[in-house]
Structures are given as C-alpha cells and as structure tokens.
Design an enzyme around this catalytic site. Sequence first.
Site, PDB file in Angstrom:
ATOM      1  N   ASP A  65       0.887  -1.159   0.000  1.00 14.68           N
ATOM      2  CA  ASP A  65       0.000   0.000   0.000  1.00 14.68           C
ATOM      3  C   ASP A  65       0.926   1.210   0.000  1.00 14.68           C
ATOM      4  O   ASP A  65       1.692   1.404   0.957  1.00 14.68           O
ATOM      5  CB  ASP A  65      -0.894  -0.015   1.247  1.00 14.68           C
ATOM      6  CG  ASP A  65      -1.874   1.151   1.258  1.00 14.68           C
ATOM      7  OD1 ASP A  65      -1.551   2.213   0.665  1.00 14.68           O
ATOM      8  OD2 ASP A  65      -2.954   1.004   1.839  1.00 14.68           O
ATOM      9  N   SER A 144      -0.014  13.131 -15.195  1.00 16.21           N
ATOM     10  CA  SER A 144      -1.190  13.137 -16.084  1.00 16.21           C
ATOM     11  C   SER A 144      -1.095  14.367 -16.972  1.00 16.21           C
ATOM     12  O   SER A 144      -0.391  15.331 -16.647  1.00 16.21           O
ATOM     13  CB  SER A 144      -2.460  13.213 -15.237  1.00 16.21           C
ATOM     14  OG  SER A 144      -3.589  13.458 -16.055  1.00 16.21           O
ATOM     15  N   TYR A 157      -7.623  15.815  -7.805  1.00 19.23           N
ATOM     16  CA  TYR A 157      -6.810  14.923  -8.640  1.00 19.23           C
ATOM     17  C   TYR A 157      -5.752  15.729  -9.400  1.00 19.23           C
ATOM     18  O   TYR A 157      -4.559  15.408  -9.368  1.00 19.23           O
ATOM     19  CB  TYR A 157      -7.721  14.173  -9.615  1.00 19.23           C
ATOM     20  CG  TYR A 157      -6.989  13.258 -10.579  1.00 19.23           C
ATOM     21  CD1 TYR A 157      -6.515  12.015 -10.160  1.00 19.23           C
ATOM     22  CD2 TYR A 157      -6.782  13.626 -11.909  1.00 19.23           C
ATOM     23  CE1 TYR A 157      -5.845  11.170 -11.046  1.00 19.23           C
ATOM     24  CE2 TYR A 157      -6.121  12.785 -12.791  1.00 19.23           C
ATOM     25  CZ  TYR A 157      -5.654  11.559 -12.362  1.00 19.23           C
ATOM     26  OH  TYR A 157      -4.989  10.732 -13.241  1.00 19.23           O
ATOM     27  N   ALA A 159      -4.497  18.553  -8.730  1.00 16.66           N
ATOM     28  CA  ALA A 159      -3.491  19.120  -7.826  1.00 16.66           C
ATOM     29  C   ALA A 159      -2.436  18.076  -7.462  1.00 16.66           C
ATOM     30  O   ALA A 159      -1.237  18.381  -7.395  1.00 16.66           O
ATOM     31  CB  ALA A 159      -4.159  19.665  -6.561  1.00 16.66           C
ATOM     32  N   LYS A 161      -1.515  15.607  -9.318  1.00 20.69           N
ATOM     33  CA  LYS A 161      -0.731  15.347 -10.536  1.00 20.69           C
ATOM     34  C   LYS A 161       0.223  16.518 -10.811  1.00 20.69           C
ATOM     35  O   LYS A 161       1.339  16.318 -11.285  1.00 20.69           O
ATOM     36  CB  LYS A 161      -1.678  15.104 -11.718  1.00 20.69           C
ATOM     37  CG  LYS A 161      -2.548  13.858 -11.549  1.00 20.69           C
ATOM     38  CD  LYS A 161      -1.718  12.613 -11.666  1.00 20.69           C
ATOM     39  CE  LYS A 161      -2.102  11.506 -10.753  1.00 20.69           C
ATOM     40  NZ  LYS A 161      -1.231  10.345 -10.813  1.00 20.69           N
TER      41      LYS A 161
HETATM   42  N1  LIG Z   1      -6.400   6.122 -17.072  1.00 19.11           N
HETATM   43  C1  LIG Z   1      -6.187   7.392 -17.403  1.00 19.11           C
HETATM   44  O1  LIG Z   1      -6.923   7.990 -18.230  1.00 19.11           O
HETATM   45  C2  LIG Z   1      -5.043   8.154 -16.799  1.00 19.11           C
HETATM   46  C3  LIG Z   1      -4.709   9.397 -17.344  1.00 19.11           C
HETATM   47  C4  LIG Z   1      -3.665  10.116 -16.781  1.00 19.11           C
HETATM   48  C5  LIG Z   1      -2.951   9.603 -15.709  1.00 19.11           C
HETATM   49  N2  LIG Z   1      -3.284   8.378 -15.193  1.00 19.11           N
HETATM   50  C6  LIG Z   1      -2.510   7.881 -14.035  1.00 19.11           C
HETATM   51  O2  LIG Z   1      -2.042   6.577 -14.322  1.00 19.11           O
HETATM   52  C7  LIG Z   1      -1.751   5.911 -13.102  1.00 19.11           C
HETATM   53  C8  LIG Z   1      -2.260   4.483 -13.186  1.00 19.11           C
HETATM   54  O3  LIG Z   1      -3.677   4.519 -13.299  1.00 19.11           O
HETATM   55  P1  LIG Z   1      -4.506   3.575 -14.294  1.00 19.11           P
HETATM   56  O4  LIG Z   1      -5.173   4.445 -15.274  1.00 19.11           O
HETATM   57  O5  LIG Z   1      -3.674   2.451 -14.752  1.00 19.11           O
HETATM   58  O6  LIG Z   1      -5.649   3.103 -13.275  1.00 19.11           O
HETATM   59  P2  LIG Z   1      -6.063   1.661 -12.698  1.00 19.11           P
HETATM   60  O7  LIG Z   1      -6.251   0.687 -13.794  1.00 19.11           O
HETATM   61  O8  LIG Z   1      -7.203   1.944 -11.789  1.00 19.11           O
HETATM   62  O9  LIG Z   1      -4.799   1.225 -11.846  1.00 19.11           O
HETATM   63  C9  LIG Z   1      -4.472   1.885 -10.637  1.00 19.11           C
HETATM   64  C10 LIG Z   1      -3.396   1.100  -9.926  1.00 19.11           C
HETATM   65  O10 LIG Z   1      -3.027   1.814  -8.740  1.00 19.11           O
HETATM   66  C11 LIG Z   1      -3.007   0.899  -7.645  1.00 19.11           C
HETATM   67  N3  LIG Z   1      -3.244   1.593  -6.391  1.00 19.11           N
HETATM   68  C12 LIG Z   1      -4.218   2.500  -6.092  1.00 19.11           C
HETATM   69  N4  LIG Z   1      -4.101   2.879  -4.808  1.00 19.11           N
HETATM   70  C13 LIG Z   1      -3.036   2.214  -4.285  1.00 19.11           C
HETATM   71  C14 LIG Z   1      -2.415   2.160  -3.017  1.00 19.11           C
HETATM   72  N5  LIG Z   1      -2.866   2.900  -1.972  1.00 19.11           N
HETATM   73  N6  LIG Z   1      -1.345   1.365  -2.835  1.00 19.11           N
HETATM   74  C15 LIG Z   1      -0.879   0.606  -3.870  1.00 19.11           C
HETATM   75  N7  LIG Z   1      -1.420   0.599  -5.088  1.00 19.11           N
HETATM   76  C16 LIG Z   1      -2.487   1.384  -5.288  1.00 19.11           C
HETATM   77  C17 LIG Z   1      -4.074  -0.140  -7.988  1.00 19.11           C
HETATM   78  O11 LIG Z   1      -3.754  -1.384  -7.366  1.00 19.11           O
HETATM   79  P3  LIG Z   1      -4.497  -2.067  -6.097  1.00 19.11           P
HETATM   80  O12 LIG Z   1      -5.911  -1.552  -6.074  1.00 19.11           O
HETATM   81  O13 LIG Z   1      -4.381  -3.535  -6.383  1.00 19.11           O
HETATM   82  O14 LIG Z   1      -3.685  -1.643  -4.916  1.00 19.11           O
HETATM   83  C18 LIG Z   1      -3.879  -0.273  -9.493  1.00 19.11           C
HETATM   84  O15 LIG Z   1      -2.865  -1.209  -9.761  1.00 19.11           O
HETATM   85  C19 LIG Z   1      -2.405   6.738 -11.993  1.00 19.11           C
HETATM   86  O16 LIG Z   1      -1.422   7.467 -11.294  1.00 19.11           O
HETATM   87  C20 LIG Z   1      -3.317   7.692 -12.765  1.00 19.11           C
HETATM   88  O17 LIG Z   1      -3.513   8.909 -12.080  1.00 19.11           O
HETATM   89  C21 LIG Z   1      -4.312   7.637 -15.708  1.00 19.11           C
END
Ligand SMILES: NC(=O)c1ccc[n+]([C@@H]2O[C@H](COP(=O)([O-])OP(=O)(O)OC[C@H]3O[C@@H](n4cnc5c(N)ncnc54)[C@H](OP(=O)(O)O)[C@@H]3O)[C@@H](O)[C@H]2O)c1
Length: 274
Positions: A65, A144, A157, A159, A161
């Site tokens: 975590d 992001s 969110y 902020a 990023k």
């Molecule tokens: N998808 C988009 O459009 C987008 C755009 C810009 C930036 N991002 C960024 O990309 C990154 C990855 O997101 P994603 O889009 O791949 O979303 P996702 O599919 O929801 O994956 C999020 C990951 O973060 C982990 N996580 C969340 N809280 C956690 C914690 N407290 N401790 C450990 N792991 C944690 C989750 O794992 P567990 O729940 O198993 O712990 C999961 O593996 C994020 O930082 C997000 O802000 C995403």
Amino acid sequence: MSAINLRGRPIAITGASAGIGRATALACAAAGMPVAVAARRTDRLDELVAQIRASGGQGIAVKVDVTCPEECRNLIDATVSAFGSIYAVYANAGYGYERAMHETPDEEIREIFETNFWGSLNVIRPALVHMLAKREGHILMCSSCLAKLGLPYMCSYSATKAAQDHFGRGMRLELAPHGIHVSTVHPIRTTTELFDEVARRSGGSRIYAKGSGFFVQTPERVADATVRCLRRPRGEVWTSMLVRLGLAATVAFPGLTDRVLARIKADPQRQAST
Ligand SMILES: NC(=O)c1ccc[n+]([C@@H]2O[C@H](COP(=O)([O-])OP(=O)(O)OC[C@H]3O[C@@H](n4cnc5c(N)ncnc54)[C@H](OP(=O)(O)O)[C@@H]3O)[C@@H](O)[C@H]2O)c1
C-alpha cells in the site's frame, strides 16, 4: 547519446495490478528488465508475475500500500535482494474522483495526496539511496496531462498530478549531476479501471466517464512510450502532441480556457454514466 540497454536493469513498479502499471511491467520485462510489481491486490500480481516468467522474464510480486512508507521500503529491499540492485523505480499507483471542492471534506483531499503524491515519494526515497550510491538510475512518476490543467470537479486529482509534475521537474535538475534521470509521464485518457474507481468514489461521473474517441488510448501505448523513455531518457513522456500543444495554449489563454471548461457544468449529457 546512445540508447541505454535495459537488459538486466531491475525496475520496481507500483500500481502494477491493473492498467498502465500492468502494461508497463509487461513492456519492461519484454525489454529484458527484471521487474518487481507492487500493489494491494496480490492475486493479480501473482498472475502478472506468472505471465512474465512464462515469457522468459524475471519478476517478483510485493504487496504494497503506497501510503505506508515501511511497505514501500520493503518493495525496494525486496527488489535489491531478488535482483542484486535497482536501476529504476516507477511511482505509478493512483486514483481519482470527481467532487466540487466545497463539497469535499479535507480528509478526502488529504487521502488522495497520501496515495498519488506521498505514495510517489514513499517509494522514490528508498530507491534513491541505492541510485545515489551507484551514481545511476531512473525515477519515473505517472502524473497526467491534467497536471497542466485544473478541471472542475477534479481539482484534487489535478493538484496531486501537478505536485508530482513540479517535484519531478525540480528533482530532475537536482539529480542530474548524480547521474540519475527523472521523468514524469503525462497520459491522456487511457482505457483502464481508473474510470470505474472514479465512478465508485464519486457516485457517478460528470466528466471522466469512460468513453471512446480520438483522445482515448490504450495502456500499452503509454507503456511503450515509457520504455522508450527508459532507453533514451527525457524529462516528460507524452503520447499526444496535439494535447500537449493544446494544454500549452490553456496556460497562455486562461480566460478562454475557463469559458470552454464552464460548459462541463452546464451540459447535462456529461452528467451520465457509470
Ligand atoms: N487512465 C487514465 O486515463 C489516466 C490518465 C492520466 C494519468 N493516469 C494515471 O495513471 C496511473 C495508473 O492509473 P490507471 O489508469 O492504470 O488506473 P487503474 O487501472 O485503476 O490502476 C491503478 C493502480 O493503482 C493501484 N493503487 C491504487 N491505490 C493504491 C495504493 N494505496 N497502494 C498501492 N497501489 C495502489 C491499484 O492497485 P491495487 O488496487 O491492487 O492496490 C492499481 O494497480 C495513476 O497514477 C493515474 O492517475 C491515468
């Protein structure tokens, strides 16, 4: 500068149980990097490690975590003990929600900073000890495109990023003399579980609803760009030049940007979907 050969250079990746983190772990393993994958859902991590090993790669799963500094330190220790060293760390774990600031309790804002921002530093700090000693390494944070633009209902969110983005930029200059690269990744809308999590935490979604269209990409696209950045380090990873230039224009013309963004609230179509 010639491309860095990634083969045998270990990386630790948080948020690897889904989406961008998972895709990046597979891409790094395919490039020959031993990979330590971290998240809270260990069943998914075990499945990912099995997939990496079945393809001839090296991987370990570590339950983390990211809000817990001890667990993050354990991830870095486990990486070094499994692979002999750590070359790169990717602070990718994160989540979002939509809520007007005046309706958001302080606790909820602190909580998202604990994961998205402090969760990054928690994993970077112990990795840096090894990188500084070796005078080489690469730190990446998944920020992001919204680091550059505060959206209504997503200001918490955005902020977090922006905080990653600014820390990354400063650290890049601080750590360059120590032989350590620092990069921030700026995905546009990517088809991951992030949207389900946004909807779950927000009771629906005004603006971040999962959709299709021109500005939607796969996590594999982000992963490939990130591996290119590991090979040829650069400060920021973007996968859409159009969005990058558009965001530069929003900085230059904030009044016009506000007029466009004001429509988000007014358009009932956007109040849809989970
Ligand atoms: N998808 C988009 O459009 C987008 C755009 C810009 C930036 N991002 C960024 O990309 C990154 C990855 O997101 P994603 O889009 O791949 O979303 P996702 O599919 O929801 O994956 C999020 C990951 O973060 C982990 N996580 C969340 N809280 C956690 C914690 N407290 N401790 C450990 N792991 C944690 C989750 O794992 P567990 O729940 O198993 O712990 C999961 O593996 C994020 O930082 C997000 O802000 C995403």
